[in-house]
Design an enzyme around this catalytic site. Structure first.
Site, short mmCIF file in Angstrom:
data_model
loop_
_atom_site.label_atom_id
_atom_site.label_comp_id
_atom_site.label_asym_id
_atom_site.label_seq_id
_atom_site.Cartn_x
_atom_site.Cartn_y
_atom_site.Cartn_z
N ALA A 74 0.84 -1.21 0.00
CA ALA A 74 0.00 0.00 0.00
C ALA A 74 0.87 1.25 0.00
CB ALA A 74 -0.91 0.00 1.23
N TYR A 141 8.46 10.93 -3.68
CA TYR A 141 8.06 9.52 -3.72
C TYR A 141 9.25 8.63 -3.34
CZ TYR A 141 7.22 4.91 -5.77
OH TYR A 141 7.14 3.55 -5.97
N ASN A 170 10.65 -1.28 -13.35
CA ASN A 170 9.29 -1.08 -13.83
C ASN A 170 8.53 -2.40 -13.92
OD1 ASN A 170 10.83 1.31 -14.57
ND2 ASN A 170 8.90 1.95 -15.50
N HIS A 187 2.19 4.94 -15.90
CA HIS A 187 3.19 3.98 -16.38
C HIS A 187 3.12 3.82 -17.89
CE1 HIS A 187 2.92 3.07 -12.07
NE2 HIS A 187 4.21 2.81 -12.21
N LEU A 188 4.31 3.69 -18.47
CA LEU A 188 4.40 3.78 -19.94
C LEU A 188 3.62 2.68 -20.68
CD1 LEU A 188 5.61 5.22 -22.39
CD2 LEU A 188 7.59 3.69 -22.21
N ILE A 205 5.99 11.42 -25.15
CA ILE A 205 7.40 11.06 -24.90
C ILE A 205 8.02 12.29 -24.24
CG2 ILE A 205 9.62 10.46 -25.93
CD1 ILE A 205 8.18 9.17 -28.25
N1 LIG Z 1 4.26 -0.28 -10.40
C1 LIG Z 1 5.58 -0.23 -10.40
O1 LIG Z 1 6.23 -0.34 -11.46
C2 LIG Z 1 6.33 -0.03 -9.12
C3 LIG Z 1 7.72 0.21 -9.18
C4 LIG Z 1 8.41 0.36 -7.98
C5 LIG Z 1 7.76 0.24 -6.76
N2 LIG Z 1 6.42 0.03 -6.73
C6 LIG Z 1 5.75 -0.08 -5.42
O2 LIG Z 1 4.93 -1.23 -5.42
C7 LIG Z 1 3.77 -1.03 -4.59
C8 LIG Z 1 2.54 -1.39 -5.39
O3 LIG Z 1 2.49 -0.59 -6.56
P1 LIG Z 1 1.31 -0.78 -7.60
O4 LIG Z 1 1.83 -0.41 -8.94
O5 LIG Z 1 0.66 -2.09 -7.40
O6 LIG Z 1 0.32 0.38 -7.11
P2 LIG Z 1 -1.27 0.39 -6.98
O7 LIG Z 1 -1.70 1.80 -6.86
O8 LIG Z 1 -1.88 -0.45 -8.05
O9 LIG Z 1 -1.49 -0.35 -5.60
C9 LIG Z 1 -1.42 0.30 -4.35
C10 LIG Z 1 -2.59 -0.20 -3.52
O10 LIG Z 1 -2.48 0.36 -2.21
C11 LIG Z 1 -3.75 0.84 -1.80
N3 LIG Z 1 -3.48 1.88 -0.80
C12 LIG Z 1 -2.80 3.05 -0.97
N4 LIG Z 1 -2.73 3.71 0.20
C13 LIG Z 1 -3.35 2.94 1.13
C14 LIG Z 1 -3.60 3.08 2.53
N5 LIG Z 1 -3.20 4.16 3.21
N6 LIG Z 1 -4.29 2.10 3.17
C15 LIG Z 1 -4.71 1.00 2.49
N7 LIG Z 1 -4.51 0.82 1.17
C16 LIG Z 1 -3.83 1.78 0.51
C17 LIG Z 1 -4.42 1.33 -3.06
O11 LIG Z 1 -5.83 1.35 -2.97
C18 LIG Z 1 -3.95 0.26 -4.07
O12 LIG Z 1 -4.82 -0.85 -4.11
C19 LIG Z 1 3.85 0.43 -4.15
O13 LIG Z 1 4.35 0.44 -2.84
C20 LIG Z 1 4.82 1.07 -5.13
O14 LIG Z 1 5.50 2.14 -4.54
C21 LIG Z 1 5.69 -0.10 -7.87
#
Ligand SMILES: NC(=O)c1ccc[n+]([C@@H]2O[C@H](COP(=O)([O-])OP(=O)(O)OC[C@H]3O[C@@H](n4cnc5c(N)ncnc54)[C@H](O)[C@@H]3O)[C@@H](O)[C@H]2O)c1
Length: 329
Positions: A74, A141, A170, A187-188, A205
């Protein structure tokens, strides 16, 4: 094991929750649905609609359910938004995580897996990026994630917290019915595929004059199924040693693709026209981010299977075609 997955209604958390269920674990998802989707939570998991910052609800949960460990996904995840609203990012990503860890320790739960990010490296001094490089985020972030990594070291040392911090590059693609559908997409690959299926006119881009082979930024894409496997490996490892464990790993494919290459491959995969707009650089975008994931390969035997960009995009496209409106389809 009974595992609490925060953010399990999101893209990565939902896919990892599904993998945990497939591996026979009992999964409780806690998500406030601020950006996630009920449909992303595996049917076999229990969904608790609550906020990680809600100490009362978390305390009730820890008191009532015998939880063996927590995987914490989260977070607020949009780099650009973090530049406009840093407080939101520090509160949700750092303060709420502190809250969670404090309560876990109060209830004797000492296994924790944290979703970290390549953004903690900022603009790296070398690529591929190894875990020992200087951590110097260029946006709130990344900084909010680094703060947590620093807190984890202390909780590990002083309270015996056993933790894994996985620094994703990514995440991309789809598997087991789990695709990428962020409410406000940044995201791209999903943006490019929305341009392919007509949901948006074009894709932007940002910057065409970087010192890269075609002038656009280069990123490392790791398939969501490979990410999910890495989580299971890391969590199992935390359960084995006698000493408190501290695992910090990059998760990437060790290959970089430019924005133009992603668009070109997406055109080939989808057979569709994909229009793009060339825009100025965005502040804080490093030119090249490529992971070295040698450490997790060596220490945990992680072997990514879906490494070709074409296959990664293919899986994302198939999911998009089955779910043209994402989880709202
Ligand atoms: N997507 C990527 O490429 C990527 C890259 C690096 C790191 N991350 C990390 O991976 C994790 C997941 O990313 P994602 O792409 O699945 O994002 P996402 O937004 O799809 O998922 C995040 C989830 O957390 C929930 N959430 C946010 N704040 C909350 C809170 N306070 N209480 C309860 N639920 C909460 C949201 O409703 C959502 O379901 C994140 O921590 C992100 O920083 C993602």
């Amino acid at each position: 094991m009974r595992i609490l997955v925060t953010g399990g209604a999101g893209y990565i958390g939902g896919a990892v929750a599904a993998e945990l269920v497939n591996c026979g674990h009992d999964v409780i998802v806690l998500d406030n649905l601020s950006s996630g989707h009920r449909g992303a939570v595996p049917k076999q998991a229990t969904l608790i609609h609550a906020d990680v910052g809600d100490r009362v609800r978390l305390g009730q949960l820890f008191a009532a359910s015998e939880i063996d460990g927590v995987m914490h996904f989260a977070a607020s995840i949009d780099v650009r938004e973090s530049m406009l609203a840093p407080a939101t990012y520090f509160r949700n990503n750092a303060v709420n995580t502190l809250n969670l860890i404090e309560l876990m320790l109060e209830y004797g739960i000492t296994k924790f897996l944290f979703s970290s990010t390549a953004a903690i490296y900022g603009t790296p001094s070398q690529v591929p990026i190894t875990e020992s490089l200087t951590l110097k985020p260029t946006n709130p972030y990344g900084e909010s994630k680094l703060v947590v990594e620093q807190m984890l070291q202390w909780f590990g040392r002083l309270h015996g917290l056993r933790y894994a911090s996985l620094r994703y590059f990514n995440a991309a693609g789809a598997f087991d019915g789990h695709g990428e559908d962020h409410r406000s997409e940044s995201h791209l690959i999903p943006l490019v595929l929305e341009a392919a299926n007509g949901k948006r006119e074009s894709v932007s881009i940002y910057g065409t004059d970087y010192e890269t082979h075609d002038g656009t930024c280069v990123r490392d894409y790791v398939h969501i199924s490979d990410l999910a496997c890495a989580h299971v490996l890391a969590f199992e490892k935390l359960g084995k040693g006698q000493e408190p464990e501290r695992l910090v790993y990059n998760l990437g494919n060790s290959r970089g693709y430019s924005v133009r290459e992603v668009i070109d491959v997406s055109r080939r995969v989808t057979g569709r026209k994909i229009c793009f707009k060339e825009e100025p650089r965005r502040p804080g975008d490093p030119p090249i981010l490529i992971a070295s994931s040698e450490q997790i390969k060596r220490e945990l035997g992680w072997k990514p299977k879906v490494t070709e960009l074409e296959l990664i995009i293919q899986s994302a496209w198939e999911w998009r075609q089955r779910n043209p409106d994402g989880y709202a389809s």
